[in-house]
Design a protein around this motif. Structure first.
Motif, PDB file in Angstrom:
ATOM      1  N   MET A 178     129.243  10.421 -41.415  1.00  0.00           N
ATOM      2  CA  MET A 178     128.331  11.466 -40.982  1.00  0.00           C
ATOM      3  C   MET A 178     127.170  10.821 -40.244  1.00  0.00           C
ATOM      4  SD  MET A 178     126.213  14.307 -43.215  1.00  0.00           S
ATOM      5  CE  MET A 178     125.751  13.154 -44.461  1.00  0.00           C
ATOM      6  N   LYS A 179     126.737  11.461 -39.176  1.00  0.00           N
ATOM      7  CA  LYS A 179     125.651  10.939 -38.360  1.00  0.00           C
ATOM      8  C   LYS A 179     124.564  12.003 -38.225  1.00  0.00           C
ATOM      9  CE  LYS A 179     125.449   7.867 -34.462  1.00  0.00           C
ATOM     10  NZ  LYS A 179     126.173   7.281 -33.355  1.00  0.00           N
ATOM     11  N   LYS A 180     123.310  11.590 -38.397  1.00  0.00           N
ATOM     12  CA  LYS A 180     122.195  12.525 -38.241  1.00  0.00           C
ATOM     13  C   LYS A 180     121.100  11.872 -37.410  1.00  0.00           C
ATOM     14  CE  LYS A 180     122.470  15.491 -42.267  1.00  0.00           C
ATOM     15  NZ  LYS A 180     121.681  16.183 -43.257  1.00  0.00           N
ATOM     16  N   THR A 181     120.323  12.712 -36.729  1.00  0.00           N
ATOM     17  CA  THR A 181     119.207  12.224 -35.916  1.00  0.00           C
ATOM     18  C   THR A 181     117.911  12.786 -36.474  1.00  0.00           C
ATOM     19  OG1 THR A 181     120.645  12.132 -33.975  1.00  0.00           O
ATOM     20  CG2 THR A 181     118.277  12.103 -33.566  1.00  0.00           C
ATOM     21  N   TYR A 182     116.919  11.921 -36.575  1.00  0.00           N
ATOM     22  CA  TYR A 182     115.610  12.295 -37.126  1.00  0.00           C
ATOM     23  C   TYR A 182     114.516  11.990 -36.117  1.00  0.00           C
ATOM     24  CZ  TYR A 182     118.231  12.243 -41.476  1.00  0.00           C
ATOM     25  OH  TYR A 182     119.170  12.481 -42.456  1.00  0.00           O
ATOM     26  N   LYS A 183     113.511  12.851 -36.089  1.00  0.00           N
ATOM     27  CA  LYS A 183     112.330  12.610 -35.252  1.00  0.00           C
ATOM     28  C   LYS A 183     111.470  11.584 -35.989  1.00  0.00           C
ATOM     29  CE  LYS A 183     108.575  15.267 -33.040  1.00  0.00           C
ATOM     30  NZ  LYS A 183     107.711  14.143 -32.985  1.00  0.00           N
ATOM     31  N   ILE A 184     110.933  10.621 -35.232  1.00  0.00           N
ATOM     32  CA  ILE A 184     110.097   9.597 -35.846  1.00  0.00           C
ATOM     33  C   ILE A 184     108.760   9.508 -35.120  1.00  0.00           C
ATOM     34  CG2 ILE A 184     112.040   8.209 -36.658  1.00  0.00           C
ATOM     35  CD1 ILE A 184     111.444   6.280 -34.297  1.00  0.00           C
ATOM     36  N   GLU A 185     107.819   8.839 -35.756  1.00  0.00           N
ATOM     37  CA  GLU A 185     106.532   8.563 -35.137  1.00  0.00           C
ATOM     38  C   GLU A 185     106.259   7.079 -35.343  1.00  0.00           C
ATOM     39  OE1 GLU A 185     102.169   9.889 -36.245  1.00  0.00           O
ATOM     40  OE2 GLU A 185     103.420  11.590 -35.634  1.00  0.00           O
TER      41      GLU A 185
END
Length: 72
Positions: free
Chosen positions: A1-8
């Protein structure tokens, strides 16, 4: 499973540190940080609990770059 997250994160070097920390986290098969887009893509190992793994990823990233953030 692959997920994308917003980062700072503040700089490209810091983003590289985050990527390395994420890759070393148990349950992560692969991780890629895109500094320009401020996104982290994480591929989880089979059967890994994404939520629990990402909590560990955030903890590990905070160790190398204390002012970074991953929006889970």
């Amino acid at each position: 499973m692959k997920k994308t997250y917003k980062i700072e994160v503040d700089c490209a070097n810091c983003a590289n540190k985050m990527e390395e920390a994420a890759k070393k986290t148990a349950g992560v098969a692969d991780a890629v940080v895109n500094f320009m887009a401020l996104k982290m893509s994480v591929e989880f190992e089979e059967g890994a609990d994404a939520k629990a793994v990402m909590a560990e990823v955030l903890k590990n990233c905070k160790k190398v770059e204390d002012d970074c953030e991953i929006f889970l």
